[in-house]
Every structure is written in structure tokens, then in C-alpha cells.
Scaffold this motif. Structure first.
Motif, PDB file in Angstrom:
ATOM      1  N   GLU A 155     -30.580 -11.099  65.092  1.00 64.38           N
ATOM      2  CA  GLU A 155     -29.789 -11.220  63.864  1.00 64.38           C
ATOM      3  C   GLU A 155     -29.961 -12.605  63.231  1.00 64.38           C
ATOM      4  N   LEU A 156     -29.932 -13.597  64.118  1.00 65.11           N
ATOM      5  CA  LEU A 156     -30.085 -14.978  63.639  1.00 65.11           C
ATOM      6  C   LEU A 156     -31.408 -15.159  62.907  1.00 65.11           C
ATOM      7  N   ILE A 157     -32.468 -14.637  63.532  1.00 65.52           N
ATOM      8  CA  ILE A 157     -33.801 -14.797  62.942  1.00 65.52           C
ATOM      9  C   ILE A 157     -33.856 -14.089  61.576  1.00 65.52           C
ATOM     10  N   GLN A 158     -33.264 -12.902  61.550  1.00 71.31           N
ATOM     11  CA  GLN A 158     -33.259 -12.162  60.285  1.00 71.31           C
ATOM     12  C   GLN A 158     -32.532 -12.962  59.201  1.00 71.31           C
ATOM     13  N   GLY A 159     -31.447 -13.597  59.632  1.00 73.58           N
ATOM     14  CA  GLY A 159     -30.595 -14.264  58.635  1.00 73.58           C
ATOM     15  C   GLY A 159     -31.005 -15.687  58.332  1.00 73.58           C
ATOM     16  N   ALA A 160     -32.214 -16.086  58.740  1.00 73.28           N
ATOM     17  CA  ALA A 160     -32.623 -17.489  58.535  1.00 73.28           C
ATOM     18  C   ALA A 160     -32.675 -17.839  57.047  1.00 73.28           C
ATOM     19  N   GLU A 161     -32.282 -19.053  56.704  1.00 73.92           N
ATOM     20  CA  GLU A 161     -32.428 -19.513  55.317  1.00 73.92           C
ATOM     21  C   GLU A 161     -33.889 -19.902  55.135  1.00 73.92           C
ATOM     22  N   VAL A 162     -34.363 -19.839  53.937  1.00 68.61           N
ATOM     23  CA  VAL A 162     -35.734 -20.293  53.723  1.00 68.61           C
ATOM     24  C   VAL A 162     -35.702 -21.457  52.736  1.00 68.61           C
ATOM     25  N   LEU A 163     -36.157 -22.585  53.206  1.00 69.77           N
ATOM     26  CA  LEU A 163     -36.178 -23.780  52.366  1.00 69.77           C
ATOM     27  C   LEU A 163     -37.624 -24.251  52.290  1.00 69.77           C
ATOM     28  N   ARG A 164     -38.191 -24.279  51.121  1.00 70.36           N
ATOM     29  CA  ARG A 164     -39.570 -24.727  50.907  1.00 70.36           C
ATOM     30  C   ARG A 164     -40.531 -24.139  51.946  1.00 70.36           C
ATOM     31  N   GLU A 165     -40.489 -22.859  52.094  1.00 64.36           N
ATOM     32  CA  GLU A 165     -41.365 -22.104  53.004  1.00 64.36           C
ATOM     33  C   GLU A 165     -41.113 -22.370  54.479  1.00 64.36           C
TER      34      GLU A 165
ATOM     35  N   ILE B 256     -37.533 -23.996  61.849  1.00 66.04           N
ATOM     36  CA  ILE B 256     -36.817 -25.118  62.477  1.00 66.04           C
ATOM     37  C   ILE B 256     -35.514 -24.522  62.988  1.00 66.04           C
ATOM     38  N   ILE B 257     -35.280 -24.683  64.303  1.00 63.60           N
ATOM     39  CA  ILE B 257     -34.073 -24.078  64.878  1.00 63.60           C
ATOM     40  C   ILE B 257     -33.178 -25.203  65.366  1.00 63.60           C
TER      41      ILE B 257
ATOM     42  N   ARG C 280     -30.650 -29.807  56.237  1.00 60.14           N
ATOM     43  CA  ARG C 280     -31.188 -29.190  54.991  1.00 60.14           C
ATOM     44  C   ARG C 280     -31.749 -30.272  54.070  1.00 60.14           C
ATOM     45  N   ASP C 281     -30.977 -31.319  53.913  1.00 63.62           N
ATOM     46  CA  ASP C 281     -31.407 -32.464  53.081  1.00 63.62           C
ATOM     47  C   ASP C 281     -32.780 -32.963  53.511  1.00 63.62           C
ATOM     48  N   ILE C 282     -32.870 -33.152  54.828  1.00 59.58           N
ATOM     49  CA  ILE C 282     -34.124 -33.697  55.377  1.00 59.58           C
ATOM     50  C   ILE C 282     -35.277 -32.758  55.045  1.00 59.58           C
ATOM     51  N   ILE C 283     -35.018 -31.447  55.208  1.00 56.78           N
ATOM     52  CA  ILE C 283     -36.106 -30.485  54.950  1.00 56.78           C
ATOM     53  C   ILE C 283     -36.514 -30.525  53.467  1.00 56.78           C
TER      54      ILE C 283
END
Ligand code: ALA
Length: 872
Positions: free
Chosen positions: A757-767, A798-799, A866-869
Motif C-alpha cells: 500500500e505504501l509503495i502504491q501511495g508514494a508521492e512523486v516529486l521530480r520523477e 527515497i524511503i 521534500r524540500d531537499i528533493i
């Protein structure tokens, strides 16, 4: 004429003039908080100068001294040293100016045959008496008697105007003329000139005044003589050398150093000389029990070692080398310090350990600089940087140039003014530590002056005695009543006064129903002070009383003291002969023994030490006490504690054939009386120094009983008999490990679905996929496993998983390999994030972890991620 011959000639000369030749005192003055190291010959005689009795009123010494006030000049001038020997003759209320001047002249011109023409003198400007003696009795022409002022010819220097209070007086110095071709070459040059033509050889101090608080000088009823002549300087004069470093006291050291650095460039000479000077100070400080440390004295030794290491580095010797000079010093000093040879390996090991440590620090100076100065790159603060630079210079001995180069490279500004201010403050501090302080002569226990009290308690524990003094609130009183606290002094006593590491006795002074409880016994000079409280009735000066020591306590102390000697013998058997006593404490409850040893002590060795002492006990060796001449006792191999100063007659305590030590303490009659010996603690207290604490007799029995009790209650809890306890514990540990493993697997299985579920729900930031989650009560190991699982199931992710265990935040981060290849680094990212959860962290590019005290900040931490990414 060598220094060895000169030293002997000097002492023999004054012996023939009825002086007692006294052994050099330690570099660490005893009971004298006014100086850090012994700076002059007179220091060990402060009590005699004040009128305390010591059985002689003339003395002569060759005193080892250490001064650090002119450290920066050492090596650059012909005669500045840290360590040096001072030849001195002293009169305590006996002879005065006439004899002291006549004998000094006789020694130099008759005994040493120095050409009279080359000797000049100075006197204090108002001292007509000394002037008259030099002119009329010695026959010096007026032009060769120079009058000088408060700074040069009053001792302590400028005492008239600046203090210290107490005995002081004018002095007269004797100079050797190096010849017209040396120095300023002016026709009128004389000893008042600063040029090197006139070498000051001998300082004769006429201690004739007492300086009072208001600055007035009153004549002393008993006048004293205190003289000082630097042995190194005298040797140079006698050998026709203009520089002390050219004498045989330094030449072998200098040869060795030049050979090592393979560079005899004259520009290096000051450094070579400074190292030759410093190693002598280092060796003798350690010889006197001062180990390199961050504490006052130890710090001086540390600093001298570090400076020397830096000098060597600047001549391209980067490996530890200084320690190799220790045997060279021991060889040079062998005639007067034969024991130094026996201890040279020990001392060399201490120097080597310190060298290694410092070299490691130097090699990592980059990280040291970064840690210290990082903050100043953005926020410039030249003053703060000046202070920090000074601290690096002072504490680590990092050369200023090295730091400045780094600061420059990183565009950090530095205030030289602040650095210089810190430097001069430090100089002031060390000057005041080396110099005589205000209370140099004052002594809080003046009231015990002249009292001699014999200790007669080695064999018996009670005896009749007479009260000769009662002191209450620092004042003498005639009588004591119930409830009053006081110090009582007897004409003789069976109470052992604290000394040699052994605590003072307690007990009672009684006269019928009148009783004074003695709570502690101490020494002041030759007086023995019984401190305590009137329990019942009253006592007065002159009363005949019965002094009774607390016997049980005394026996417990004796058990611990005899056991301490056996412990030292056992340590030398099990660990080796390098073991040297560094300190000891013997009380009724336990013993504590500090000693040199440069490695860890294994459990097996500790057991062997304990066993060896118990063997000595079982063999019931006889304890024997003999009075011997110091030299004979040492020759026969009796162990001496170098921190202690011994009389020429010493008490040797031996236990069978296993132990022989110089000792003034109270002991058992045979080792069997110790009963049992049990080590309760072993550990390191400084680099190269370890400490053992142990108990004996009843206390040891109690420790064993307590352990037995503990064992019994464990057996009861586990419900096994004692002989099966270990087996049962092993069994339970194996089972526990098995269960933990099972639990882990179950937890992971249970989490597996939610991970999907976690993997499915991952946010995507700049690929990049970002997976964050806080999971309840997972330990680090499971968090790590989860990260690995997720990594195996996804790409470009990134986990960051958090968990709260026992109120603390734990955070682990993982990067999939494709991101690592692109140069992303989990270890670097977690550093910034960790601060938000109130802690620190680090790791590799693919995996990092952090811990902190603020679990409530996880969301903020993920936000930061998130900022760092976004900024990647
Ligand atoms: N105490 C005198 C000095 O140190 C002799 O010079």
C-alpha cells in the motif's frame, strides 16, 4: 669540569662547612599550593625559614627546578631553560652575609679556580654592608662592584614595592666576564648591561626583612641565607662555553636529535636546543609523578611534549621520536639520579603514548578545523575566531600558521589582536604559577612551629601522654569543655597521622570520666594534631591522659595497607616490572591503588592478580620492619614511591620474600591476618594509568556474602539449583533469541501488505518516488528490514521510515541503487533532517539512520525531505 663533578664539589664544599646535604625535593612541591612546580632551592625550606625546627640550621642542595615563565625564549638564548638544577646553600638564623660572601668567593676562586679577574659582582643599591664585605674583605675594586635596584637585586624581585609579604631581602649576584669581545663591546660595559658579556652565575639572597601588609620592612630577628647557582650555567662557564647547550648535559641529546632529523641547518638550532631542554623537563616531571593531562601540572608536561613534537615535525620528523631521548637523559643524569635508569622504559612509554595521540590529532587537523570554524564561514566573527585559534594553539599545540592558512583558504577573518590578548593572558597565568605568590612564606599552621611530637603507635594502641597544646578556632586555649571542637597536641602519641596514603587514626583521649573523641589525626611539620570533640567532662593543658586508638578500625586499615603492598608485588608478577605506584589510598573500608600500565587488563589477569595476593595471604608471610639507610634500602631493591621524599634513614616494610617497600604506615604482623582479598573495581584513570580498588578481611567477606545472596535470589526466580544456573541461563537465552526471530518474521509478514500500500501511495516529486511513514514501535533492525523490502520492490525511490521506541524518535532512510548511481546520498540528506527530530545521524549513500528526542516532529522532518528533493 663536568656538571657531575661540579655538583659533587659544591655539596662537599658546604658539607665541610657544616652544612647538611639534603636530597633534592620533588618537582612537585608538597603541601605548597603557592607554586605549580618547584622553582628554586629554597622552596623545600620554607618551614625552616619561618623558624620551624628540623634539626639543622645549615643546608646545601642541588635542587631540580622547573620554570615555564620564559618558555618562548628557551632554545633561542644561551641559558634559558625550563628544567634546570640549582645549587644552593642555606642558613636558617645561623650565618649571614659575611660567611655567605666569603664562602661563595672561596668556592669559585679556590675550589673551582676561576680567575678572580673575570668575576664581577652586583649588590643592592642601599646595601652598604654587602658592598663593604666585597670591597674590604674580599678585596674587589669599586669598579667591579655594581649597585643595582629593586628589580635585579632584591629577592623576591621588587618585593619591596609589590610584595609578597613575608621574609625578603637584598641580594648580591656574582657574574663571569666572558671577555671584551663578547656582547656590546663598549668600554664601560658592566653587569648592569643587558648584553651577553656578563653571565650571572650565583645569586646570594640575604633574607633579613619581614615585609608587612602595609609594605613596611621590619628586620627579622633571625636572618637567613638563600643562595642559588644554576648548574648548567656554571658548567658552561667552567667548560669555556658561551652556550649552556654546548655542555655535556645537553650535547648527547643534541647529537641524537640532529642525527634523527638529518639536517644540521643552523636555522634549526633553536628548535633542536628547545627539544633538548624540554625532554629533560618532561622526563623529570614524569619521574616525579606528573603525567600528561589537561590538569595544571599535567598540562605543562603535555604542552612540552606537543611543542617538541611540532618542532620535530617542522624538521620533517613526523613519527614518534621524542620517547627515544628518554634513555639519553637517563644516561646523562645517571650519576645523581641512578633510579632514573630503572624507570626509563616506563617514562618512555608514557611519552610515546602522548606523542602518538598528538600526532593522530595533528594528522586530523583538517577535521578539527572544520568542526571548530565551520560556523564562521557564514557568520564572520573575527574575535571569536581569534579566541578559538588561540585555544587550538594552546590546547592542541596547533601552530598558528597552520590554522591561519586554513582560515585564509576558507575566507574566515581572524583578529590577531584578540589572539595576542589571549596569549599574553596565558603568559601572565603561567608566570604567576611559576613565580612566588603573595603568601609564599605564610603558613596557616604557624602555631605548631617548634613542636616535635613522637609517634609511638606502631606496636601499641594506647599509652599515657600529656596535653601540651589545645587549639580552638585557630587560637590556643587552656581548657576544653563538653561539646567543644578542638585540636589537641600531645607530647607523644599512639595515633597515626594521615600520611603515605594511609588515613589518620580515630579513638579517644580520656582522663577518668573526661573524654575527647579523636575524629581524625593529621601532621603539621613535626607536630601531630588530634582533631575532635569533647564528649564528656573537660580537659586542660598539662593534663595526663590515656590516648587509645580505635583498635578495630586500626586493624582494618592495617589489613588494607599490608594488602596494598602485596597487591603491588602481585601486579609486578602478573603484569611485569614496569608497574609503578602512582598513588594510593588506604582506609578502614577499602584500598585504592593507582599504577602505570599501558594496556587493558583482561579479566583473566585480574583474576590472577587477586589469586596471587590470596596466595601470599595463605602462606602467612611474616611482616618485618627495619630501619635502613636510604641508599642501602634502595640498593637492596625496596620499592620507593617517587612522589614521596624520604629521609636519609628509612623504614623498610617487607612481607616474607615477596614484598619490600619504604613505608611509614602501620601494618599487620603476618599476611595471614588479611583473611581474604577481593578486587571490586579495575579500570583506567588516565592514559597509561590504571586503578584497582579492593577490600580485605571482613569487608571482603561481606562482598562475597552479598554476591552469594544475589546468586541465590536469581536461582529462586529461575527455579533451578545453583549448579545448574549457567546451563539454565544459556537455555533461556537461546530460546529468547529464537522467539525474537519468530516475532520479527511475523511482524514483517503482517507489514508486508501495508508495504505494498505504501509503495502504491508514494508521492512523486521530480520523477523520484518518496515513501514516508511512521510505524509504531519497530526497532532499528526491523525498520532496516522494511527499507530493504521496499527497495527490492521499487525503483527511483527515497524511503524514510520513522518509529518511536521508548519516547525516542528513530529514523531510517534508504535510496534505491539507481538514485545512488545518480549521485544522491542518504547519509548527507539525513544530517539536516536529523536536527528536526532533535538528534543527529549519518550513514552511507544507500542507507542512513538517525535518532533524536523529538518524535513529534516527524512530519516536519518529512517536509524538509521534500524540500531537499525539490532542490536536487
Ligand atoms: N632563591 C634565589 C633565586 O631563586 C636564590 O634566585
Amino acid at each position: 669540569m663536568t656538571a657531575d663533578i661540579l655538583r659533587k664539589k659544591f655539596l662537599d664544599f658546604f658539607k665541610a662547612k657544616k652544612h647538611k646535604v639534603v636530597e633534592s625535593d620533588s618537582l612537585v612541591p608538597k603541601d605548597d599550593p603557592t607554586v605549580l612546580f618547584t622553582p628554586a632551592g629554597m622552596n623545600q625550606f620554607k618551614r625552616e625559614f619561618l623558624g620551624f625546627t628540623s634539626g639543622f640550621n645549615r643546608a646545601a642542595t642541588s635542587q631540580r627546578c622547573l620554570r615555564t615563565d620564559d618558555l618562548d625564549k628557551v632554545g633561542k638564548t644561551p641559558s634559558h631553560h625550563t628544567f634546570f638544577e640549582m645549587l644552593g646553600n642555606f642558613s636558617f638564623g645561623d650565618y649571614f652575609k659575611k660567611e655567605s660572601i666569603a664562602w661563595a668567593w672561596e668556592f669559585l676562586t679556590k675550589e673551582l679556580k676561576i680567575d678572580k679577574e673575570r668575576l664581577w659582582v652586583s649588590v643592592y643599591k642601599d646595601d652598604e654592608e654587602a658592598y663593604g664585605i666585597w670591597k674590604d674583605e674580599v678585596g674587589l675594586p669599586d669598579r667591579k662592584i655594581v649597585k643595582l635596584g629593586d628589580k635585579e637585586n632584591f629577592w623576591p624581585s621588587e618585593a619591596k614595592t609589590k610584595g609578597p609579604n613575608g621574609p625578603c631581602g637584598p641580594c648580591s649576584e656574582i657574574f663571569f666576564d666572558q671577555g671584551k669581545d663578547v656582547g656590546c663591546k663598549r668600554e664601560e660595559c658592566d653587569p648592569s648591561c643587558n648584553c651577553p658579556r656578563f653571565t650571572e652565575v650565583w645569586n646570594l639572597v640575604f633574607t633579613q626583612y619581614n615585609r608587612k601588609e602595609d609594605g613596611t620592612l621590619t628586620p627579622l630577628p633571625k636572618k637567613n641565607i638563600d643562595t642559588g647557582m644554576g648548574l648548567e650555567r656554571l658548567a658552561a662557564v667552567m667548560q669555556g662555553k658561551e652556550n649552556n647547550f654546548e655542555t655535556e648535559l645537553f650535547a648527547p641529546l643534541i647529537r641524537e636529535i640532529i642525527f634523527e632529523v638529518k639536517n644540521d641547518n643552523p636555522d634549526n638550532r633553536p628548535l633542536v636546543y628547545a627539544i633538548a631542554d624540554h625532554i629533560r623537563a618532561i622526563v623529570f616531571s614524569i619521574y616525579d609523578g606528573v603525567l600528561p593531562s589537561n590538569e595544571a601540572r599535567g598540562y605543562v608536561v603535555r604542552k612540552l611534549i606537543r611543542r617538541s613534537v611540532l618542532y620535530l615535525r617542522s624538521m620533517k620528523t613526523e613519527k614518534p621520536y621524542l620517547y627515544k631521548l628518554v634513555p639519553v637523559v637517563a644516561e646523562i643524569m645517571r650519576a645523581y639520579y641512578p633510579e632514573l635508569k630503572a624507570r626509563q622504559e616506563n617514562i618512555a612509554e608514557i611519552v610515546l603514548a602522548e606523542e602518538k595521540n598528538f600526532i593522530a590529532t595533528m594528522n586530523s587537523s583538517e577535521s578539527l578545523f572544520r568542526e571548530r570554524f565551520q560556523g564562521f564561514i557564514k557568520k564572520q566573527d573575527p574575535e571569536e575566531v581569534g579566541i578559538a585559534t588561540f585555544q587550538l594553539y594552546d590546547t592542541y599545540g596547533i601552530p598558528l600558521e597552520l590554522t591561519l592558512a586554513w582560515l585564509d583558504k576558507n575566507n574566515i577573518s581572524f583578529s590577531r589582536q584578540t589572539f595576542n590578548n589571549e596569549l599574553s593572558r596565558q603568559k601572565e597565568r603561567s608566570k604567576s604559577q611559576s613565580a612566588m605568590k603573595g603568601d609564599v612564606f605564610s603558613s596557616p599552621d604557624m602555631q605548631y612551629r617548634g613542636i616535635i611530637c613522637k609517634f609511638s603507635g606502631y606496636e601499641c594502641f594506647s599509652s599515657k601522654a600529656k596535653i601540651i597544646k589545645i587549639i580552638k578556632d585557630n587560637k590556643e586555649v587552656k581548657k576544653l569543655s563538653k561539646g567543644e571542637d578542638a585540636i589537641i597536641i600531645l607530647d607523644k602519641t599512639v595515633f597515626y597521622p594521615e600520611g603515605g596514603g594511609q588515613v589518620g587514626d580515630t579513638g579517644e583521649l580520656t582522663k577518668g570520666k573526661n573524654a575527647f573523641a579523636v575524629l581524625d589525626t593529621k601532621k603539621s611539620g613535626k607536630a601531630i594534631l588530634h582533631t575532635g570533640k569533647m564528649k564528656s567532662g573537660s580537659l586542660k593543658k598539662g593534663d595526663l591522659i590515656l590516648a587509645s586508638v580505635n583498635y578495630e578500625r586500626r586493624m582494618d586499615i592495617a589489613r588494607n595497607h599490608t594488602a596494598t603492598h602485596l597487591l603491588q608485588a602481585a601486579l609486578r608478577q602478573v603484569l611485569g616490572k614496569h608497574v609503578q605506584q602512582q598513588g594510593s589510598l588506604v582506609t578502614a573500608e577499602k584500598l585504592r591503588f593507582d599504577f602505570t600500565h599501558f594496556k587493558d587488563i583482561s579479566d583473566e589477569q585480574t583474576e590472577r592478580i587477586e589469586e596471587t595476593v590470596n596466595d601470599f595471604i595463605l602462606n602467612n608471610h611474616k611482616v618485618e620492619v627495619k630501619q635502613k639507610a636510604l641508599a642501602l634500602a634502595k640498593k637492596a631493591g625496596a620499592l620507593a614511591f617517587f612522589g614521596e621524599k624520604y629521609d636519609s634513614k628509612v623504614r623498610v616494610v617487607s612481607v616474607g620474600g615477596v614484598s619490600s617497600e619504604l613505608c611509614g604506615g602501620t601494618h599487620l604482623k603476618a599476611s595471614g591476618e588479611i583473611g581474604i582479598f577481593k578486587i571490586i573495581q579495575e579500570g583506567s584513570i588516565a592514559s597509561g594509568v590504571r586503578r584497582i580498588e579492593a577490600v580485605c578481611g571482613n569487608a571482603a567477606y561481606k562482598v562475597i556474602k552479598a554476591q552469594e545472596q544475589c546468586l541465590r535470589s536469581i536461582c529462586m526466580s529461575l527455579n533451578v539449583p545453583q549448579d545448574r544456573l549457567c546451563e539454565e541461563i544459556d537455555k533461556r537465552i537461546t530460546r529468547m533469541k529464537h522467539l525474537e526471530k519468530q516475532l520479527d518474521t511475523q511482524t514483517l509478514n503482517a507489514l508486508s501488505d501495508s508495504l505494498e500500500e505504501l509503495i502504491q501511495g508514494a508521492e512523486v516529486l521530480r520523477e523520484i518516488k518518496l515513501i514516508t511513514k511512521v510505524i509504531d514501535s519497530l526497532d532499528m533492525n526491523l525498520l532496516r528490514k522494511n527499507i530493504d523490502l521496499i527497495k527490492s520492490k521499487t525503483k527511483s525511490s527515497i524511503i524514510a521510515l520513522g518509529s518511536v521506541v521508548g519516547g525516542r524518535a528513530m529514523l531510517v532512510m534508504g535510496l534505491t541503487p539507481d538514485l545512488v548511481v545518480k549521485g544522491l546520498d542518504a547519509g548527507a540528506m539525513i544530517k539536516d533532517i536529523a536536527q528536526i527530530i532533535g538528534g543527529s545521524g549519518g550513514g552511507r549513500a544507500d542507507f542512513a539512520q538517525a535518532g533524536g528526542s523529538k518524535p513529534e516532529n516527524f512530519n516536519q522532518a518529512f517536509e524538509k525531505l521534500r524540500d531537499i528533493i525539490w532542490k536536487i
